[in-house]
Design a protein around this motif. Structure first.
Motif, PDB file in Angstrom:
ATOM      1  N   CYS A  66       0.818  -1.227   0.000  1.00  0.00           N
ATOM      2  CA  CYS A  66       0.000   0.000   0.000  1.00  0.00           C
ATOM      3  C   CYS A  66       0.845   1.267   0.000  1.00  0.00           C
ATOM      4  O   CYS A  66       0.505   2.248  -0.647  1.00  0.00           O
ATOM      5  CB  CYS A  66      -0.932  -0.007   1.198  1.00  0.00           C
ATOM      6  SG  CYS A  66      -2.132  -1.355   1.114  1.00  0.00           S
ATOM      7  N   HIS A  71      -1.740   3.294  -2.338  1.00  0.00           N
ATOM      8  CA  HIS A  71      -3.140   2.866  -2.273  1.00  0.00           C
ATOM      9  C   HIS A  71      -3.989   4.030  -1.794  1.00  0.00           C
ATOM     10  O   HIS A  71      -3.857   4.470  -0.648  1.00  0.00           O
ATOM     11  CB  HIS A  71      -3.258   1.671  -1.329  1.00  0.00           C
ATOM     12  CG  HIS A  71      -4.590   1.012  -1.376  1.00  0.00           C
ATOM     13  ND1 HIS A  71      -5.021   0.159  -0.404  1.00  0.00           N
ATOM     14  CD2 HIS A  71      -5.583   1.082  -2.308  1.00  0.00           C
ATOM     15  CE1 HIS A  71      -6.245  -0.268  -0.723  1.00  0.00           C
ATOM     16  NE2 HIS A  71      -6.597   0.276  -1.864  1.00  0.00           N
ATOM     17  N   CYS A  74      -5.884   4.696   1.804  1.00  0.00           N
ATOM     18  CA  CYS A  74      -5.511   3.622   2.725  1.00  0.00           C
ATOM     19  C   CYS A  74      -4.574   4.155   3.812  1.00  0.00           C
ATOM     20  O   CYS A  74      -3.653   4.908   3.519  1.00  0.00           O
ATOM     21  CB  CYS A  74      -4.818   2.512   1.940  1.00  0.00           C
ATOM     22  SG  CYS A  74      -4.197   1.194   2.979  1.00  0.00           S
ATOM     23  N   TRP A 116      -4.157  -5.498  -3.009  1.00  0.00           N
ATOM     24  CA  TRP A 116      -3.440  -4.590  -2.113  1.00  0.00           C
ATOM     25  C   TRP A 116      -3.099  -5.293  -0.811  1.00  0.00           C
ATOM     26  O   TRP A 116      -3.866  -6.131  -0.329  1.00  0.00           O
ATOM     27  CB  TRP A 116      -4.286  -3.347  -1.822  1.00  0.00           C
ATOM     28  CG  TRP A 116      -4.461  -2.466  -3.021  1.00  0.00           C
ATOM     29  CD1 TRP A 116      -5.535  -2.439  -3.870  1.00  0.00           C
ATOM     30  CD2 TRP A 116      -3.529  -1.513  -3.522  1.00  0.00           C
ATOM     31  NE1 TRP A 116      -5.316  -1.517  -4.866  1.00  0.00           N
ATOM     32  CE2 TRP A 116      -4.108  -0.929  -4.685  1.00  0.00           C
ATOM     33  CE3 TRP A 116      -2.267  -1.078  -3.111  1.00  0.00           C
ATOM     34  CZ2 TRP A 116      -3.462   0.059  -5.423  1.00  0.00           C
ATOM     35  CZ3 TRP A 116      -1.618  -0.096  -3.841  1.00  0.00           C
ATOM     36  CH2 TRP A 116      -2.214   0.464  -4.983  1.00  0.00           C
ATOM     37  N   CYS A 118      -3.397  -4.429   2.194  1.00  0.00           N
ATOM     38  CA  CYS A 118      -4.407  -4.377   3.256  1.00  0.00           C
ATOM     39  C   CYS A 118      -5.578  -5.324   2.995  1.00  0.00           C
ATOM     40  O   CYS A 118      -6.413  -5.527   3.868  1.00  0.00           O
ATOM     41  CB  CYS A 118      -4.895  -2.944   3.440  1.00  0.00           C
ATOM     42  SG  CYS A 118      -5.679  -2.255   1.970  1.00  0.00           S
TER      43      CYS A 118
HETATM   44 ZN   LIG Z   1      -4.162  -0.462   1.366  1.00  0.00          ZN
END
Ligand SMILES: [Zn+2]
Length: 136
Positions: A66, A71, A74, A116, A118
């Motif tokens: 990320c 990202h 995020c 991603w 996360c």
């Molecule tokens: Zn992320």
């Protein structure tokens, strides 16, 4: 505000992050393999060197950290407070390169899925997405 890390510490930190991305990738690979899909890794002849390549379906999966790939929205992608003059152009450059690679891949007829960092902890949801992406 100045950087609290020496260049050596900074490069150690970076190699930790690179190692982390390898671990993320491995988790995604293990999951996808356990679902029965077979793939090739890191095709150097494709733009952006996709992490997983499903040649028959003409599909690729990228596993993105990320922070390094920006990202959007995020919390893991939050910018460091120091050395922003270094980080902002570098990270923006990464994001631009990703977008360019994706555009070239699409123009060559490849379909792309991004995973991603996360999103990896929820393997159930990730598995459903992968299933859907690779099944059609
Ligand atoms: Zn992320």
């Amino acid at each position: 505000m100045t950087d609290i890390l020496t260049p050596t510490q900074r490069s150690q930190r970076m190699s930790l992050i690179r190692g982390k991305n390898t671990r993320l990738e491995r988790r995604v690979r293990t999951l996808i393999h356990s679902m029965g899909f077979r793939y090739r890794l890191h095709r150097y002849d494709l733009p952006g060197k996709p992490d997983l390549v499903f040649a028959r379906q003409k599909k690729v999966i990228f596993v993105h950290g990320c922070f390094f790939h920006r990202h959007k929205g995020c919390s893991l992608a939050r910018l460091p407070k120091s050395r922003t003059e270094y980080w902002i152009p570098k990270l923006e450059g990464n994001a631009k390169r990703d977008a360019r690679n994706a555009a070239v891949l699409k123009s060559l007829g490849w379909q792309i899925m991004l995973v991603w960092e996360c999103q990896i902890k929820n393997e159930h949801v990730l598995g459903l997405r992968v299933q859907k992406f690779l099944s059609f």
